[in-house]
Design an enzyme around this catalytic site. Structure first.
Site, PDB file in Angstrom:
ATOM      1  N   CYS A   2       0.869  -1.179   0.000  1.00  0.00           N
ATOM      2  CA  CYS A   2       0.000   0.000   0.000  1.00  0.00           C
ATOM      3  C   CYS A   2       0.905   1.227   0.000  1.00  0.00           C
ATOM      4  O   CYS A   2       2.106   1.135   0.123  1.00  0.00           O
ATOM      5  CB  CYS A   2      -0.837   0.032   1.271  1.00  0.00           C
ATOM      6  SG  CYS A   2      -1.849  -1.400   1.510  1.00  0.00           S
ATOM      7  N   ARG A  27       1.306   1.718  -5.864  1.00  0.00           N
ATOM      8  CA  ARG A  27       1.480   0.755  -4.768  1.00  0.00           C
ATOM      9  C   ARG A  27       0.142   0.174  -4.316  1.00  0.00           C
ATOM     10  O   ARG A  27       0.102  -0.773  -3.519  1.00  0.00           O
ATOM     11  CB  ARG A  27       2.178   1.416  -3.574  1.00  0.00           C
ATOM     12  CG  ARG A  27       3.550   1.982  -3.855  1.00  0.00           C
ATOM     13  CD  ARG A  27       4.131   2.629  -2.616  1.00  0.00           C
ATOM     14  NE  ARG A  27       4.231   1.663  -1.535  1.00  0.00           N
ATOM     15  CZ  ARG A  27       5.266   0.827  -1.385  1.00  0.00           C
ATOM     16  NH1 ARG A  27       6.247   0.845  -2.252  1.00  0.00           N
ATOM     17  NH2 ARG A  27       5.298  -0.025  -0.392  1.00  0.00           N
ATOM     18  N   TRP A  74      -3.846  -1.471  -1.165  1.00  0.00           N
ATOM     19  CA  TRP A  74      -3.873  -2.697  -1.959  1.00  0.00           C
ATOM     20  C   TRP A  74      -4.320  -3.763  -0.972  1.00  0.00           C
ATOM     21  O   TRP A  74      -3.546  -4.179  -0.109  1.00  0.00           O
ATOM     22  CB  TRP A  74      -2.510  -3.020  -2.552  1.00  0.00           C
ATOM     23  CG  TRP A  74      -2.499  -4.311  -3.315  1.00  0.00           C
ATOM     24  CD1 TRP A  74      -2.124  -5.546  -2.851  1.00  0.00           C
ATOM     25  CD2 TRP A  74      -2.902  -4.524  -4.665  1.00  0.00           C
ATOM     26  NE1 TRP A  74      -2.266  -6.493  -3.824  1.00  0.00           N
ATOM     27  CE2 TRP A  74      -2.739  -5.912  -4.948  1.00  0.00           C
ATOM     28  CE3 TRP A  74      -3.373  -3.710  -5.667  1.00  0.00           C
ATOM     29  CZ2 TRP A  74      -3.031  -6.469  -6.197  1.00  0.00           C
ATOM     30  CZ3 TRP A  74      -3.671  -4.255  -6.905  1.00  0.00           C
ATOM     31  CH2 TRP A  74      -3.494  -5.632  -7.163  1.00  0.00           C
ATOM     32  N   ASN A 100       1.091  -0.074   6.135  1.00  0.00           N
ATOM     33  CA  ASN A 100       1.415  -0.882   4.956  1.00  0.00           C
ATOM     34  C   ASN A 100       2.154  -2.109   5.469  1.00  0.00           C
ATOM     35  O   ASN A 100       3.157  -1.992   6.151  1.00  0.00           O
ATOM     36  CB  ASN A 100       2.307  -0.099   3.989  1.00  0.00           C
ATOM     37  CG  ASN A 100       2.827  -1.003   2.863  1.00  0.00           C
ATOM     38  OD1 ASN A 100       2.150  -1.960   2.481  1.00  0.00           O
ATOM     39  ND2 ASN A 100       4.018  -0.721   2.372  1.00  0.00           N
ATOM     40  N   GLY A 101       1.609  -3.290   5.174  1.00  0.00           N
ATOM     41  CA  GLY A 101       2.260  -4.528   5.617  1.00  0.00           C
ATOM     42  C   GLY A 101       1.193  -5.522   6.029  1.00  0.00           C
ATOM     43  O   GLY A 101       0.036  -5.393   5.654  1.00  0.00           O
ATOM     44  N   GLU A 473       6.514 -20.902 -19.622  1.00  0.00           N
ATOM     45  CA  GLU A 473       6.525 -19.517 -19.119  1.00  0.00           C
ATOM     46  C   GLU A 473       7.667 -18.724 -19.736  1.00  0.00           C
ATOM     47  O   GLU A 473       7.502 -17.581 -20.162  1.00  0.00           O
ATOM     48  CB  GLU A 473       6.619 -19.532 -17.593  1.00  0.00           C
ATOM     49  CG  GLU A 473       6.923 -18.198 -16.924  1.00  0.00           C
ATOM     50  CD  GLU A 473       5.911 -17.097 -17.204  1.00  0.00           C
ATOM     51  OE1 GLU A 473       4.843 -17.392 -17.777  1.00  0.00           O
ATOM     52  OE2 GLU A 473       6.216 -15.927 -16.886  1.00  0.00           O
ATOM     53  N   LYS A 477       7.027 -15.382 -22.058  1.00  0.00           N
ATOM     54  CA  LYS A 477       7.629 -14.078 -21.683  1.00  0.00           C
ATOM     55  C   LYS A 477       8.389 -13.492 -22.862  1.00  0.00           C
ATOM     56  O   LYS A 477       8.304 -12.323 -23.172  1.00  0.00           O
ATOM     57  CB  LYS A 477       8.567 -14.293 -20.499  1.00  0.00           C
ATOM     58  CG  LYS A 477       8.415 -13.517 -19.248  1.00  0.00           C
ATOM     59  CD  LYS A 477       7.157 -13.002 -18.674  1.00  0.00           C
ATOM     60  CE  LYS A 477       5.851 -13.487 -18.971  1.00  0.00           C
ATOM     61  NZ  LYS A 477       4.848 -13.827 -18.091  1.00  0.00           N
ATOM     62  N   GLU A 480       5.950 -12.343 -25.608  1.00  0.00           N
ATOM     63  CA  GLU A 480       5.145 -11.192 -25.190  1.00  0.00           C
ATOM     64  C   GLU A 480       5.855  -9.865 -25.341  1.00  0.00           C
ATOM     65  O   GLU A 480       5.268  -8.873 -25.720  1.00  0.00           O
ATOM     66  CB  GLU A 480       4.819 -11.346 -23.693  1.00  0.00           C
ATOM     67  CG  GLU A 480       3.584 -12.061 -23.343  1.00  0.00           C
ATOM     68  CD  GLU A 480       3.233 -11.812 -21.889  1.00  0.00           C
ATOM     69  OE1 GLU A 480       3.934 -12.330 -21.008  1.00  0.00           O
ATOM     70  OE2 GLU A 480       2.271 -11.093 -21.665  1.00  0.00           O
ATOM     71  N   HIS A 496       9.712 -35.981 -31.859  1.00  0.00           N
ATOM     72  CA  HIS A 496       8.423 -36.317 -32.511  1.00  0.00           C
ATOM     73  C   HIS A 496       7.989 -35.226 -33.466  1.00  0.00           C
ATOM     74  O   HIS A 496       6.787 -35.011 -33.660  1.00  0.00           O
ATOM     75  CB  HIS A 496       7.364 -36.559 -31.433  1.00  0.00           C
ATOM     76  CG  HIS A 496       7.691 -37.728 -30.554  1.00  0.00           C
ATOM     77  ND1 HIS A 496       7.501 -39.028 -30.953  1.00  0.00           N
ATOM     78  CD2 HIS A 496       8.265 -37.784 -29.327  1.00  0.00           C
ATOM     79  CE1 HIS A 496       7.918 -39.850 -29.976  1.00  0.00           C
ATOM     80  NE2 HIS A 496       8.381 -39.112 -28.995  1.00  0.00           N
ATOM     81  N   LYS A 585      -3.057  -5.773 -19.508  1.00  0.00           N
ATOM     82  CA  LYS A 585      -2.645  -6.402 -18.248  1.00  0.00           C
ATOM     83  C   LYS A 585      -3.687  -7.421 -17.788  1.00  0.00           C
ATOM     84  O   LYS A 585      -3.347  -8.468 -17.289  1.00  0.00           O
ATOM     85  CB  LYS A 585      -2.460  -5.338 -17.163  1.00  0.00           C
ATOM     86  CG  LYS A 585      -2.029  -5.899 -15.816  1.00  0.00           C
ATOM     87  CD  LYS A 585      -0.727  -6.641 -15.915  1.00  0.00           C
ATOM     88  CE  LYS A 585      -0.367  -7.384 -14.641  1.00  0.00           C
ATOM     89  NZ  LYS A 585       0.764  -8.318 -14.844  1.00  0.00           N
TER      90      LYS A 585
HETATM   91  C1  AGP Z   1       1.290 -12.984 -18.657  1.00  0.00           C
HETATM   92  O1  AGP Z   1       2.541 -12.340 -18.785  1.00  0.00           O
HETATM   93  C2  AGP Z   1       0.223 -12.346 -19.502  1.00  0.00           C
HETATM   94  N1  AGP Z   1       0.087 -10.974 -19.198  1.00  0.00           N
HETATM   95  C3  AGP Z   1      -1.070 -13.147 -19.512  1.00  0.00           C
HETATM   96  O2  AGP Z   1      -0.774 -14.428 -20.029  1.00  0.00           O
HETATM   97  C4  AGP Z   1      -1.762 -13.325 -18.145  1.00  0.00           C
HETATM   98  O3  AGP Z   1      -1.018 -14.220 -17.348  1.00  0.00           O
HETATM   99  C5  AGP Z   1      -3.141 -13.938 -18.394  1.00  0.00           C
HETATM  100  O4  AGP Z   1      -3.884 -13.023 -19.152  1.00  0.00           O
HETATM  101  C6  AGP Z   1      -3.888 -14.269 -17.100  1.00  0.00           C
HETATM  102  O5  AGP Z   1      -4.099 -13.106 -16.368  1.00  0.00           O
HETATM  103  P1  AGP Z   1      -4.601 -13.260 -14.852  1.00  0.00           P
HETATM  104  O6  AGP Z   1      -3.523 -13.979 -14.099  1.00  0.00           O
HETATM  105  O7  AGP Z   1      -4.799 -11.857 -14.355  1.00  0.00           O
HETATM  106  O8  AGP Z   1      -5.882 -14.055 -14.863  1.00  0.00           O
END
Ligand code: AGP
Length: 590
Positions: A2, A27, A74, A100-101, A473, A477, A480, A496, A585
């Protein structure tokens, strides 16, 4: 995480405090509030919503006051709401606090104080703090404040005021950051420097277990254990506000990667709740883990840990689950929905359908009070703090840690593992933040690897079992934020078909923990070398070097160099990793 603030001086506090909160919104931004001295009382104005929304509705900006505290939240304990927003006061309104904590022992303190007649208005952990000051007060604010601090377990950055002591704000710090901006005839208190830079670049940084008395013409900092004054350095901050919001990092993504050690530590704070939830979950034979994107890969980590102990768990991408797997769901099923935002449309739709069919629904989620948390039977929070960058990093580490803890707890509940074994893994997990830090300290080596790979057009990430999700993952990354083609495969899958694509100019990144499949991975890497592909290994002796850890925890550790690699490759191509093209996001649409 926060944002807290305080002002004491000659100018009008309410306006200054709201301005400071605005600079701390990164934050936390689900609710906000301000408390200011006026006419011998402390006036509090707070509510659910972002800082601007609360400011617009508030009358406190009309009062004349030169001293006050403020908070932008938060949520961790208690969903975003007017009564859960800070500041919080005691029964009489004499003591008011922003925090905050996490107060880890708030439940027992709350019971003890309730038995002594204290009335609580919120579900927060923070509200016990002003009531504890009230309980311990016998005429001196500082003495009561210090006694309170010594009873708290957990983490805190605190600002507190006493309506009988309008000439001072008390502050304290343990694990959560707190700084004091030193002005001329005025002083500023904040979680972070962005909040004070508009008024001063002179900053005192509180260290853990220090507390202080902040007056308009002076600051006195003392050690909490001895009460002895500490001679504090006044730093000259060179950053501008934007840089300061990123704590000096070039991008939020890098800042959040550097928060991955804390993400493990914060996920461990949920252990008591995880254990309780595991008791219920262990009664279900069919477990579905439902999520999207990175969250689904964290779900895969959980699945492999479940399977390691003989418990089946199936990961299904939410956009597939809701249209197909849903037909198999009934009240004998448990669904674990994994989501950082708690707002992802496909995940929410899957949970809604599963609930209609009587399934037991759990969330593993970062955003307290998000839509997902209001649809479930139980919630497990990762406490990773706000994640601003579009590419998820610390939240993934928090999710993987939380799901590993959950799988261990269910395995223990089902008698698949002993308590001694579980504690052994827990000990290694408590040591994980330091191991992650050792990788973060080698970032220049990873940056160099990224620069060398800058023009590579195609990457293959390979992993087996627990680290197949690590490969997934790592590949996501890279895609993306650097817009380079990357695919992840289980190591055994290469021959395969995908092997046909390996040739000079293709880079293979192999995740190779020191476990019983190491030789298998080695032969996969031989296949890659034989085709003249470039090979980079995430291994104790790899190009991406990682410290020794228990193989069951390797996904949490081995992903860190891959997050850094993707970040540096992105920036080496002149891309802003915080705002990758075409992405949001939180995908709140289908
Ligand atoms: C991850 O880097 C992406 N931004 C995306 O795959 C994200 O993980 C996915 O949209 C799920 O989002 P959420 O965890 O908020 O549900």
């Amino acid at each position: 995480m926060c944002g807290i603030a305080g002002y004491i001086g000659e100018r009008n506090a309410p306006g200054i405090l709201f301005d400071m909160l605005k600079k701390l919104e990164y934050r936390g931004y689900d609710s906000a509030g301000v408390a200011c001295f006026s006419g011998g009382k402390v006036i509090v104005s707070r509510g659910k919503g972002k800082v601007d929304e609360v400011r617009k509705k508030s009358r406190i900006t009309e009062i004349k006051s030169t001293v006050g505290i403020a908070h932008t939240r938060w949520a961790t304990h208690g969903e975003p709401s007017d009564e859960n927003s800070h500041p919080h006061s005691d029964c009489t309104g004499q003591f008011t606090v922003c925090h905050n904590g996490i107060v880890e022992n708030y439940k027992e303190i709350r019971v003890e104080l309730s038995n002594r007649g204290h009335k609580f208005l919120s579900q927060t952990d923070t509200e016990v703090i002003p009531h504890l000051i009230e309980e311990l007060y016998s005429g001196d604010f500082e003495t009561a404040f210090v006694s309170m601090l010594k009873k708290l377990k957990g983490s805190f950055a605190l600002v507190a005021v006493d309506s009988n002591s309008p000439d001072r704000i008390l502050v304290a710090r343990k694990e959560s950051p707190l700084i004091i901006g030193v002005g001329k005839g005025e002083n500023f208190i904040a979680s972070d420097t962005p909040a004070v830079l508009a008024d001063t670049k002179k900053v005192i940084i509180l260290e853990d277990m220090e507390y202080g008395i902040v007056k308009k013409d002076g600051v006195l900092i003392k050690r909490l254990d001895t009460g002895i004054p500490v001679d504090k350095e006044v730093h000259d901050i060179k950053w501008d506000v934007k840089a300061a919001e990123k704590d000096g990092y070039d991008h939020y993504m890098l800042k959040e990667i550097f928060e991955e050690p804390a993400a493990v530590k914060n996920a461990l704070r949920g252990l008591e709740n995880i254990t309780a939830t595991a008791k219920k979950l262990s009664k279900y034979e069919r477990i579905y883990i439902v999520a999207c994107g990175t969250a689904s890969y964290a779900g895969q980590v959980g699945r492999y840990v479940f399977e390691r102990y003989g418990i089946s768990a199936e990961v299904v991408i939410a956009s597939e689950f809701r249209y197909s797997t849903i037909n198999t769901v009934d009240k004998k099923c448990a669904v674990i929905a994994v989501s950082q935002s708690g707002e992802t449309a496909d995940t929410l739709a899957s949970v809604k359908e599963a609930k209609n069919r009587g399934a037991y629904i759990i969330s593993v989620v970062n955003a307290v009070g998000s839509s997902l948390t209001r649809m479930t039977d139980d919630n497990i929070y990762t406490y990773s703090g706000p994640e601003i960058a579009v590419a998820s990093t610390k939240a993934y580490v928090g999710q993987a840690t939380t799901l590993t803890l959950l799988a261990l707890s269910v395995a223990k509940e089902k008698g698949k593992i002993t308590e001694a074994y579980q504690n052994e893994i827990l000990d290694d997990l408590y040591a994980m933040p330091d191991k992650i830090n050792s990788i973060l300290n080698s970032r220049e080596k990873i940056k160099k690897l990224a620069a060398e790979q800058k023009d590579c057009k195609s990457f293959f990430y390979l992993g087996r079992r627990l680290n197949y999700p690590t490969a997934l993952e790592g590949a996501l990354k890279l895609k993306e934020i650097s817009y380079i083609h990357a695919e992840a495969y289980p190591g055994g899958e290469l021959k395969h078909g995908p092997l046909a694509l390996l040739e000079k100019g293709v880079t293979v990144i192999a995740v190779c923990p020191n476990d019983d499949l190491k030789e298998k991975m080695e032969s996969n890497m031989q296949e890659a070398r034989a085709r003249k592909a470039t090979l980079l290994r995430v291994a104790e002796d790899g190009e991406f070097t990682v410290p020794v850890c228990d193989p069951v925890l390797s996904p949490i550790l081995y992903v860190v160099p891959l997050h850094l690699f993707a970040y540096y490759l992105s920036t080496s191509k002149g891309i802003d990793p915080d705002k990758p093209r075409n992405l949001a996001k939180s995908v709140t649409v289908e």
